[in-house]
Design a protein around this motif. Structure first.
Motif, PDB file in Angstrom:
ATOM      1  N   SER A  36     -40.175-130.626  65.242  1.00 37.92           N
ATOM      2  CA  SER A  36     -41.524-131.094  64.921  1.00 37.92           C
ATOM      3  C   SER A  36     -41.553-131.742  63.542  1.00 37.92           C
ATOM      4  O   SER A  36     -42.125-132.822  63.354  1.00 37.92           O
ATOM      5  N   PHE A 189     -49.582-134.612  70.803  1.00 35.77           N
ATOM      6  CA  PHE A 189     -49.462-133.771  71.992  1.00 35.77           C
ATOM      7  C   PHE A 189     -49.125-134.585  73.237  1.00 35.77           C
ATOM      8  O   PHE A 189     -48.106-134.357  73.893  1.00 35.77           O
ATOM      9  N   MET A 193     -45.638-134.618  75.372  1.00 34.59           N
ATOM     10  CA  MET A 193     -45.720-134.100  76.741  1.00 34.59           C
ATOM     11  C   MET A 193     -45.169-135.106  77.751  1.00 34.59           C
ATOM     12  O   MET A 193     -44.520-134.729  78.729  1.00 34.59           O
ATOM     13  N   THR A 202     -39.303-130.658  72.240  1.00 39.52           N
ATOM     14  CA  THR A 202     -40.580-129.955  72.253  1.00 39.52           C
ATOM     15  C   THR A 202     -41.068-129.753  70.822  1.00 39.52           C
ATOM     16  O   THR A 202     -40.270-129.428  69.931  1.00 39.52           O
ATOM     17  N   GLU A 205     -46.953-128.197  68.795  1.00 34.77           N
ATOM     18  CA  GLU A 205     -48.185-128.401  69.548  1.00 34.77           C
ATOM     19  C   GLU A 205     -47.969-128.109  71.036  1.00 34.77           C
ATOM     20  O   GLU A 205     -48.775-127.429  71.681  1.00 34.77           O
ATOM     21  N   VAL A 206     -46.875-128.615  71.589  1.00 35.37           N
ATOM     22  CA  VAL A 206     -46.574-128.384  72.997  1.00 35.37           C
ATOM     23  C   VAL A 206     -46.217-126.925  73.235  1.00 35.37           C
ATOM     24  O   VAL A 206     -46.581-126.339  74.267  1.00 35.37           O
ATOM     25  N   TYR A 209     -49.361-124.931  73.574  1.00 32.69           N
ATOM     26  CA  TYR A 209     -49.956-125.157  74.894  1.00 32.69           C
ATOM     27  C   TYR A 209     -49.215-124.354  75.976  1.00 32.69           C
ATOM     28  O   TYR A 209     -49.835-123.742  76.843  1.00 32.69           O
ATOM     29  N   GLN A 210     -47.887-124.361  75.916  1.00 37.39           N
ATOM     30  CA  GLN A 210     -47.097-123.626  76.909  1.00 37.39           C
ATOM     31  C   GLN A 210     -47.330-122.121  76.789  1.00 37.39           C
ATOM     32  O   GLN A 210     -47.411-121.413  77.805  1.00 37.39           O
ATOM     33  N   SER A 457     -55.314-133.498  74.385  1.00 36.59           N
ATOM     34  CA  SER A 457     -54.803-132.178  73.997  1.00 36.59           C
ATOM     35  C   SER A 457     -55.830-131.084  74.245  1.00 36.59           C
ATOM     36  O   SER A 457     -55.498-130.024  74.802  1.00 36.59           O
TER      37      SER A 457
END
Length: 528
Positions: A36, A189, A193, A202, A205-206, A209-210, A457
């Motif tokens: 990231s 995001f 994605m 990854t 942020e992802v 979400y996961q 997002s």
């Protein structure tokens, strides 16, 4: 500020200290944090490196055909739906896209792969380089005309002008601008994605979400959200010492009336070639969306699901824009009132509260509110209401930037006179404020509606797959490889966005006592 504090409270309710060592013991999560930071740093460097020569070329060549189009593209890059632009980038640079087809035609190996780090970097440059160039151009436009006149009289060339005028103007801007672009890339995001291509690409942020959607690990999501907030907040704290948030927003019109630059003619061809290539780079994905989407548009328009998603998106966008405008007016009104009363510290604090969402990413705020309210989030309408509120807060810094100038242009004598005659409430707004605020209000509404319309997002976190908005519907179609339907949906979103800006710009073209351009100083007349 209360809503942001509630989001923090939601994160703290799920905070577990044992999740912190587990975070560092997990090789996967360490890789996520490192990737990231790495992709955001490289994306920021590439975006700013491209934006500087583009901004200089735009400033040097103040009059040429296509300048207005390029400036409009830099404006729309802020509100262009990410998922739509990603679809266009895939059509141009994907495995079967136009770029690889061109390489094969030229007899070159078509080995370009859009998915992975290279695709993420390309998409981030596509979104952030024009935004950074526009902000840099506005900073150059603020250089006083007498300095350009003096540079022309001294016969300064391009290098000397850069050292004496342009670099000092940009040097104060770059730390904050770099933090701004880094935050946008770090919290990206939809791009990750769709173009990430696997676990190695990854981002935090992802991963949040996961953790919420698939693993139901609220503690891990809270820890990752705090990590993301600490990284972005620390960067903003360092950058805020040299640049204010207000200088980092594209607002107002860029004037083409400036003192002629002596270095404009020698760089004429080079500048125009650079601007042509940059314009083509920005236009190609949009043209690809139109070309791919037009053949299947009629069939897509007959689908009931498209129209229900369109209606849902419009309701969310219009409501979020209205809330954002209301919040912005309230914040600026309270700030101006404190300024007139001599409470400057309180005025600055109130206005700074409107820029909190620059530091607090949407998914971090959404994660906190999701954790806090998840027992009550029982139906689709409640989720959409929360999406609307978060979208309004995320658009608030841009709305404040657009409205700040007109508020500062208010005549204090008129305000005092209105106070004396007790003209308040709706009559005060309609008779005194609205004539000055009409165009900025419509522009701020367009920005807020465009940002909300393209949000992915937050709707991915709170939305329902059975009741999607247009961005979520487009993502579902892409995931199911329904490319013809996805092309039609992307074109509908693009036309809708252009339609919103076109209509609101036309409505705001009437007379206004305030113009967002550099004011011309008026000489004082000598009294006999």
């Amino acid at each position: 500020m209360i809503i942001v504090a509630a989001g923090f409270g939601g994160l703290l309710t799920e905070w577990q200290w044992q999740a912190v060592p587990a975070l560092w013991q997990s090789a996967y999560l360490r890789q996520v944090i490192w990737f990231s930071i790495y992709q955001a740093a490289v994306s920021t460097a590439l975006s700013l490196t491209l934006a500087i020569p583009v901004a200089r070329a735009l400033h040097r060549q103040s009059r040429f055909r296509g300048r207005g189009l390029l400036l409009r593209l830099t404006e729309l890059s802020l509100v262009l739906p990410t998922i739509v632009a990603v679809f266009g980038l895939v059509a141009v640079y994907g495995r079967s896209g136009w770029f690889n087809a061109l390489l094969e035609t030229l007899g070159l190996p078509a080995s370009w792969n859009l998915y992975g780090l290279q695709g993420i970097l390309l998409a981030h440059v596509f979104f952030n380089a024009p935004l950074a160039a526009r902000i840099m151009l506005q900073s150059m436009e603020r250089i006083p005309a007498n300095q350009w006149r003096l540079a022309a009289q001294l016969g300064l060339g391009s290098s000397a002008i850069w050292r004496a005028l342009e670099w000092p103007a940009l040097r104060r801007l770059l730390p904050g601008l770099a933090a701004f672009v880094f935050t946008l890339c770090f919290t990206s995001f939809a791009i990750v994605m769709t173009l990430g291509g696997g676990p190695k690409s990854t981002t935090v942020e992802v991963a949040i979400y996961q953790a919420l959607r698939y693993e139901f690990d609220f503690s891990q999501a809270a820890v990752l959200a705090v990590v993301q907030l600490l990284i972005c907040g620390s960067l903003w704290a360092l950058a805020s010492r040299q640049a204010s948030a207000g200088s980092l927003m594209p607002g107002g019109t860029v004037s083409s009336d400036q003192w002629p630059r002596r270095d404009a003619m020698p760089a004429h061809r080079r500048d125009r070639l650079l601007l042509l290539v940059f314009t083509v780079f920005l236009l190609l994905p949009l043209v690809a969306v139109a070309v791919r989407g037009f053949p299947g548009l009629y069939g897509e328009l007959t689908h009931t699901r498209l129209w229900t998603s369109l209606g849902r998106s419009l309701i969310v966008a219009v409501t979020a824009a209205s809330l954002s405008i209301g919040f912005g007016l309230a914040i600026l009104g309270a700030s101006q009132s404190d300024t007139r009363s001599g409470r400057k510290w309180q005025s600055g604090f109130i206005e700074a509260s409107g820029h909190l969402t620059l530091v607090v990413p949407a998914l971090v705020l959404g994660t906190g509110l999701f954790v806090l309210l998840r027992p009550q989030l029982g139906n689709v309408s409640q989720g959409l209401a929360l999406v609307t509120l978060i979208n309004a807060l995320m658009a608030l810094p841009f709305v404040i930037q657009v409205l700040r100038g007109p508020f500062k242009a208010f005549d204090p004598r008129s305000l005092r006179l209105a106070d004396q005659f007790n003209v308040r409430g709706w009559y005060r707004f309609r008779l005194l404020l609205l004539p000055l605020l009409k165009r900025p209000l419509l522009l701020g509404f367009a920005y807020a509606a465009g940002l909300s319309l393209g949000d992915f997002s937050v709707i991915a976190l709170f939305g329902s797959p059975s009741s999607p908005t247009l961005p979520l519907l487009l993502y579902q179609q892409l995931s199911a490889y329904q490319l013809d339907d996805a092309a039609g949906t992307a074109l509908v979103m693009l036309v809708l966005l252009f339609g919103i800006f076109f209509v609101l710009h036309r409505l705001g073209d009437g007379r206004s006592r305030y113009r967002q351009e550099t004011p011309v100083p008026v000489r004082k007349q000598a009294h006999a």
